[in-house]
Design a protein around this motif. Structure first.
Motif, PDB file in Angstrom:
ATOM      1  N   LEU A  66       0.824  -1.205   0.000  1.00 30.25           N
ATOM      2  CA  LEU A  66       0.000   0.000   0.000  1.00 30.25           C
ATOM      3  C   LEU A  66       0.856   1.252   0.000  1.00 30.25           C
ATOM      4  N   SER A  67       1.934   1.218   0.813  1.00 28.41           N
ATOM      5  CA  SER A  67       2.708   2.454   0.955  1.00 28.41           C
ATOM      6  C   SER A  67       3.317   2.883  -0.364  1.00 28.41           C
ATOM      7  N   ARG A  68       3.695   1.938  -1.211  1.00 34.01           N
ATOM      8  CA  ARG A  68       4.318   2.334  -2.469  1.00 34.01           C
ATOM      9  C   ARG A  68       3.302   2.510  -3.591  1.00 34.01           C
ATOM     10  N   ASP A  69       2.325   1.616  -3.596  1.00 35.47           N
ATOM     11  CA  ASP A  69       1.409   1.639  -4.726  1.00 35.47           C
ATOM     12  C   ASP A  69       0.496   2.860  -4.683  1.00 35.47           C
ATOM     13  N   LEU A  70       0.071   3.226  -3.467  1.00 34.10           N
ATOM     14  CA  LEU A  70      -0.859   4.356  -3.364  1.00 34.10           C
ATOM     15  C   LEU A  70      -0.205   5.640  -3.840  1.00 34.10           C
ATOM     16  N   VAL A  71       1.072   5.804  -3.495  1.00 33.69           N
ATOM     17  CA  VAL A  71       1.781   7.008  -3.946  1.00 33.69           C
ATOM     18  C   VAL A  71       1.817   7.037  -5.467  1.00 33.69           C
ATOM     19  N   ASN A  72       2.083   5.872  -6.073  1.00 31.77           N
ATOM     20  CA  ASN A  72       2.110   5.827  -7.538  1.00 31.77           C
ATOM     21  C   ASN A  72       0.745   6.098  -8.133  1.00 31.77           C
ATOM     22  N   LYS A  73      -0.297   5.657  -7.416  1.00 27.77           N
ATOM     23  CA  LYS A  73      -1.648   5.902  -7.918  1.00 27.77           C
ATOM     24  C   LYS A  73      -1.963   7.392  -7.906  1.00 27.77           C
ATOM     25  N   LEU A  74      -1.407   8.102  -6.926  1.00 28.73           N
ATOM     26  CA  LEU A  74      -1.743   9.524  -6.796  1.00 28.73           C
ATOM     27  C   LEU A  74      -1.085  10.371  -7.881  1.00 28.73           C
ATOM     28  N   SER A  75       0.026   9.879  -8.444  1.00 29.08           N
ATOM     29  CA  SER A  75       0.741  10.740  -9.402  1.00 29.08           C
ATOM     30  C   SER A  75      -0.089  11.138 -10.613  1.00 29.08           C
ATOM     31  N   PRO A  76      -0.809  10.211 -11.285  1.00 27.76           N
ATOM     32  CA  PRO A  76      -1.600  10.696 -12.417  1.00 27.76           C
ATOM     33  C   PRO A  76      -2.701  11.664 -11.994  1.00 27.76           C
ATOM     34  N   TYR A  77      -3.225  11.502 -10.764  1.00 28.73           N
ATOM     35  CA  TYR A  77      -4.250  12.443 -10.314  1.00 28.73           C
ATOM     36  C   TYR A  77      -3.677  13.838 -10.208  1.00 28.73           C
ATOM     37  N   ILE A  78      -2.450  13.885  -9.667  1.00 26.95           N
ATOM     38  CA  ILE A  78      -1.832  15.200  -9.482  1.00 26.95           C
ATOM     39  C   ILE A  78      -1.518  15.829 -10.835  1.00 26.95           C
ATOM     40  N   SER A  79      -1.078  14.997 -11.793  1.00 22.10           N
ATOM     41  CA  SER A  79      -0.831  15.557 -13.129  1.00 22.10           C
ATOM     42  C   SER A  79      -2.116  16.090 -13.729  1.00 22.10           C
ATOM     43  N   PHE A  80      -3.201  15.340 -13.543  1.00 20.03           N
ATOM     44  CA  PHE A  80      -4.479  15.780 -14.098  1.00 20.03           C
ATOM     45  C   PHE A  80      -4.910  17.100 -13.476  1.00 20.03           C
ATOM     46  N   LEU A  81      -4.781  17.198 -12.146  1.00 15.26           N
ATOM     47  CA  LEU A  81      -5.202  18.426 -11.470  1.00 15.26           C
ATOM     48  C   LEU A  81      -4.352  19.605 -11.916  1.00 15.26           C
ATOM     49  N   SER A  82      -3.056  19.354 -12.136  1.00 18.99           N
ATOM     50  CA  SER A  82      -2.234  20.486 -12.559  1.00 18.99           C
ATOM     51  C   SER A  82      -2.509  20.859 -13.995  1.00 18.99           C
ATOM     52  N   GLN A  83      -3.072  19.937 -14.779  1.00 18.92           N
ATOM     53  CA  GLN A  83      -3.523  20.313 -16.110  1.00 18.92           C
ATOM     54  C   GLN A  83      -4.775  21.175 -16.031  1.00 18.92           C
ATOM     55  N   CYS A  84      -5.615  20.894 -15.052  1.00 21.29           N
ATOM     56  CA  CYS A  84      -6.835  21.688 -14.915  1.00 21.29           C
ATOM     57  C   CYS A  84      -6.502  23.090 -14.448  1.00 21.29           C
ATOM     58  N   ARG A  85      -5.677  23.160 -13.430  1.00 19.85           N
ATOM     59  CA  ARG A  85      -5.217  24.459 -12.948  1.00 19.85           C
ATOM     60  C   ARG A  85      -3.911  24.227 -12.202  1.00 19.85           C
ATOM     61  N   PRO A  86      -2.864  25.045 -12.491  1.00 14.54           N
ATOM     62  CA  PRO A  86      -1.567  24.811 -11.839  1.00 14.54           C
ATOM     63  C   PRO A  86      -1.707  24.769 -10.324  1.00 14.54           C
ATOM     64  N   LEU A  87      -0.963  23.849  -9.698  1.00 12.15           N
ATOM     65  CA  LEU A  87      -1.082  23.661  -8.254  1.00 12.15           C
ATOM     66  C   LEU A  87      -0.561  24.877  -7.510  1.00 12.15           C
ATOM     67  N   SER A  88      -1.211  25.169  -6.384  1.00 14.86           N
ATOM     68  CA  SER A  88      -0.726  26.276  -5.555  1.00 14.86           C
ATOM     69  C   SER A  88       0.308  25.742  -4.566  1.00 14.86           C
ATOM     70  N   ALA A  89       1.023  26.665  -3.921  1.00 12.37           N
ATOM     71  CA  ALA A  89       2.065  26.262  -2.966  1.00 12.37           C
ATOM     72  C   ALA A  89       1.458  25.488  -1.811  1.00 12.37           C
ATOM     73  N   SER A  90       0.278  25.908  -1.355  1.00 14.32           N
ATOM     74  CA  SER A  90      -0.343  25.208  -0.226  1.00 14.32           C
ATOM     75  C   SER A  90      -0.731  23.799  -0.620  1.00 14.32           C
ATOM     76  N   MET A  91      -1.243  23.640  -1.830  1.00 15.58           N
ATOM     77  CA  MET A  91      -1.604  22.296  -2.285  1.00 15.58           C
ATOM     78  C   MET A  91      -0.356  21.436  -2.390  1.00 15.58           C
ATOM     79  N   GLY A  92       0.743  22.055  -2.892  1.00 11.96           N
ATOM     80  CA  GLY A  92       1.984  21.302  -2.993  1.00 11.96           C
ATOM     81  C   GLY A  92       2.445  20.788  -1.641  1.00 11.96           C
ATOM     82  N   ASN A  93       2.390  21.650  -0.640  1.00 11.79           N
ATOM     83  CA  ASN A  93       2.810  21.230   0.705  1.00 11.79           C
ATOM     84  C   ASN A  93       1.907  20.144   1.255  1.00 11.79           C
TER      85      ASN A  93
END
Lengths: 302, 536
Positions: B261-288
């Motif tokens: 879980l610890s490794r796979d979940l992180v990998n699962k989150l990466s495409p979500y984060i790419s998608f969100l940054s395509q919708c609107r660039p991530l803010s510093a607070s979101m990054g943290n």
């Protein structure tokens, strides 16, 4: 220890050693208070100490007493007080208190040693009112065989500047007393400005005798360096935004606060100099820029 | 694995150098540790040389061979393995874009290559452990660490490299791999900002996803749409929405077999984060916030059961929101109320949830003050702030930013919110904030910035050009008296519409920053960052 005894002790300290900083005298009194305290619990002890500090602030309303007292309290409690016996804890606190006292008694000497090298041979120095730290600095510079002349402002309403001139005269330093209004006129003649401080605030600004802000603004306009010398126990957790924002309990003398109703008629004793006008601060923690003061404060208080 | 690109080239190179490597490994085993150290130094020098050559011209792939060598012969600790893998795709991509290498030998399959490499590394590790451990390991790990540190030390984020075709290509490949739709830029960009993305609100990336979305979780799709359409705006709101969406994702997540879980979940989150940054660039607070979650996920012990792990992560997200956002705003209000005195005239700009909260609290505590709300086009966020304050019963005045110098002589204090606080003390906030701070300074009015510590970021910026966000240019089109003047702005070749979102304010204009740690001057932000890093 009764309140009146505490105040008496404090006043006695100042009488015996007129050269001692008021904060040091206050801390000595607090230490004595701690030794004679009769409370049964640590919480009760802390409460009594806080009350004692308030009592001393009422006597002498300078910023230094307030900041020194708070730092003292923090310093002595900043140790493991996990002993089962209260007297043991008290001894630990007393020990730390003595340590703190010893450290701060030496701080004026440290500041003097740091600052006097910034005074070049043949310099003309402007200073404001009477500050024992500035006196120490000039003493060290004179002992180093440097030749310089000093201009001191009269600093009304208590003419403290004249006292300073007398002390400097005793050290054989050529000194001239000038009116408070002469600061703008004389700024082009002087090479640097050195003042003491009653309190150093979080922003890096200083609280000092009224007239300091004026001097700082003039020196900025003439591009002359404006140095402040202060010991580290004067660092206080205040953050004034402007002159109005400084609490009234520091601006006016303690007895005036108690007796007078309309403070608008009274003459404030201190003013606030913002950090943008200060070139360097000389403290026993080293030579600091105003922005570094916050760093030091975070270290001291956290 | 990350090496799916340039597969062909990778394997071809591998076979040629395979024998060489085997020889070297055998040599290393037989002779003393001095040889391997020397070898490491030689490899290090070669790597340095390679980096220099790479700068001059994308040189021959011998360098690539050496890189592979370095990555093989190093002790195969997993920590050093990942920088190697990260380093590998960079040169591999580089050489993939040019003509491929001597493509003589037949290509082995990728898995076989990797298996062989792993076997070799295992034998090497075993042989090393036979020898002296301590000095050996550190000596060999250091040359491994430094070549990788010599890699481009800070890689520029892609969202400010839009005019660089290589970076765009890289991004396209990455998104393709993650099955996230790539959003295309819209309209003519002003040349000073051509390095930033400019999207149109009419084409949200959600239109390009097929239904049902297999890769991207539906709550993330919904969140992305809300971001791109501006339904959720404001730094705190976006972070909280993100964290709630992640909570949903974790709830619906189930560990695939043979995965942790610890490794796979992180990998699962990466495409979500790419998608969100395509919708609107991530803010510093979101990054943290994302960094924090990823750390928490990877800290889950492997023997933890799935239900327990999920529950723990949900709790962790809840406590993060509670501590860093809700309780922080309480603490900040407490400090800020000390600075509000009776008879004050307070100026606020736009709509900051934190500043609104402070003013409402102060009003409840019976402070007598009035508020001037300054607003600006095209967002007109001040109207929302005005609505909230008036509902509370606070006396308000509303002006547009062009009337600022007219109204400032009346003002006694300025309260500003912040999007992020940068490491050099600069304040990044809504565009127009630095203008307000500048004019306030000219009138000697104290400027107070209110910002929670989770918005502090390690970035350094001195101007608003380098990294910013371009909003939809069509927002600037306005219809007055039945006439829409800029309707056909695209047809005029020399006309560009610029809709900036953020700007940076230098610390000289800010008098005080109120954070949940207390009141600090703007120059002490790096101190707070340092203290926070020590805590962690």
């Amino acid at each position: 220890m009764e309140d009146c005894n505490l105040v008496e002790y404090f006043r006695a300290q100042i009488r015996e050693d007129p050269d001692v900083a008021s904060a040091v005298a206050a801390i000595r009194s607090l230490l004595e208070f701690l030794k004679r305290d009769q409370s049964e619990t640590i919480l009760g002890l802390r409460e009594n100490m806080t009350k004692a500090i308030h009592r001393l602030e009422e006597t002498d309303s300078s910023v230094a007493v307030s900041s020194g007292g708070e730092l003292f309290l923090r310093f002595i409690s900043l140790t493991s007080l996990e002993h089962p016996d209260l007297s043991q804890c008290k001894n630990v606190m007393i020990e730390r208190g003595e340590l703190f006292l010893k450290k701060i008694s030496l701080s004026r000497g440290k500041v003097g040693k740091l600052c006097h090298t910034f005074i070049k041979d043949g310099a003309k120095i402007l200073t404001h009112s009477s500050s024992r730290v500035v006196l120490k600095v000039l003493e060290n510079a004179a002992a180093d065989n440097k030749r310089f002349t000093v201009y001191v402002t009269e600093s009304q309403p208590d003419s403290a500047g004249k006292r300073m001139a007398q002390k400097l005269g005793k050290l054989n330093i050529p000194v001239t007393v000038v009116l408070d209004a002469v600061v703008g006129y004389i700024m082009e003649k002087v090479d640097l400005v050195i003042v003491g401080a009653e309190g150093v605030v979080e922003s890096g600004g200083v609280i000092n005798k009224i007239g300091t802000y004026q001097m700082a603004v003039c020196s900025k306009a003439h591009n002359k360096p404006f140095y402040v010398v202060a010991e580290s126990f004067k660092f206080v957790r205040l953050y004034p935004l402007n002159q109005q924002d400084v609490p009234d309990r520091f601006k006016y003398k303690a007895d005036i606060l108690k007796t007078v109703k309309d403070l608008n008629q009274e003459h404030p004793m201190i003013d606030y100099t913002p950090p943008s006008l200060i070139t360097l601060l000389f403290t026993d923690l080293g030579v600091l820029t105003p922005s570094a003061v916050s760093d030091e404060l975070i270290k001291l208080y956290l | 694995m990350a090496d799916s690109d340039g597969r062909q080239v990778d394997s071809i190179n591998h076979s040629t150098e395979e024998d060489v490597k085997l020889q070297e490994v055998v040599q290393a085993k037989c002779e003393g540790k001095e040889l391997t150290k020397e070898e490491k130094q030689r490899l290090r020098k070669e790597k340095k040389q390679h980096k220099k050559n790479k700068k001059d011209d994308r040189g021959p792939p011998e360098k690539e061979k050496e890189k592979e060598k370095a990555s093989v012969l190093a002790p195969s600790k997993p920590a050093t393995q990942s920088p190697a893998h990260k380093a590998a795709p960079v040169p591999v991509n580089a050489s993939a874009s040019e003509s491929p290498v001597a493509a003589e030998k037949p290509a082995k399959s990728k898995a076989e290559q990797r298996a062989e490499r792993r076997a070799r590394q295992d034998t090497e590790r075993a042989s090393k452990q036979g020898k002296k451990e301590g000095g050996q390991q550190s000596a060999s790990s250091k040359p491994k660490a430094t070549p990788n540190e010599l890699q481009p030390v800070k890689r520029l984020p892609e969202h400010i490299q839009v005019d660089d075709p290589a970076a765009l290509k890289k991004l396209a490949k990455k998104l393709e791999r993650q099955q996230v739709p790539l959003r295309s830029d819209y309209g003519y960009k002003v040349s000073l900002f051509s390095h930033l993305h400019q999207y149109s609100r009419k084409n949200p990336p959600t239109q390009q996803i097929s239904i049902p979305a297999t890769v991207i979780h539906p709550s993330i799709v919904r969140l992305g749409l809300q971001y791109s359409q501006g339904i959720i705006a404001g730094s705190n709101a976006r972070s909280v929405a993100l964290l709630h969406a992640f909570k949903q994702v974790i709830q619906d997540y189930s560990t695939p077999p043979n995965e942790e879980l610890s490794r796979d979940l992180v990998n699962k989150l990466s495409p979500y984060i790419s998608f969100l940054s395509q919708c609107r660039p991530l803010s510093a607070s979101m990054g943290n916030a994302i960094k924090h979650i990823k750390k928490e996920i990877s800290n889950i012990p492997s023997q933890c059961k799935e239900e327990e792990a999920k529950r723990r992560l949900q709790e962790c997200i809840d406590s993060y929101i509670n501590e860093k956002i809700i309780l922080a705003s309480e603490a900040i209000s407490k400090y800020a109320i000390e600075k509000i005195s009776d008879g004050d005239v307070i100026l606020v700009y736009g709509c900051s949830s934190l500043v609104n909260h402070i003013l409402c609290e102060a009003f409840e505590k019976q402070r007598k003050f009035r508020v001037i709300v300054v607003d600006s086009r095209p967002r007109l966020e001040g109207r929302e702030a005005l609505r909230r304050l008036v509902k509370k019963g606070i006396r308000c005045t509303y002006v547009l930013i062009s009337a600022l110098s007219y109204i400032l002589p009346e003002v006694s204090k300025v309260f500003l919110g912040a999007h992020a606080l940068l490491a050099n003390g600069y304040v990044m906030s809504r565009v127009g904030t630095s203008q307000i701070a500048l004019v306030a300074k000219a009138y000697n009015v104290p400027v107070l910035v209110c910002c929670e510590t989770y918005k502090f970021c390690e970035r350094v910026q001195t101007d608003s050009f380098v990294s910013n966000e371009l909003d939809d240019p069509d927002d600037l089109i306005v219809t007055r008296n039945g006439k829409t003047h800029l309707e056909n702005w695209q047809t005029v070749k020399s006309l560009g519409l610029l809709n900036l979102v953020y700007d940076v304010t230098p610390p000289d204009f800010v008098d005080l920053v109120i954070t949940d740690l207390g009141m600090i001057p703007c120059t002490s932000v790096p101190v707070v960052l340092r203290v926070k890093n020590v805590d962690q």
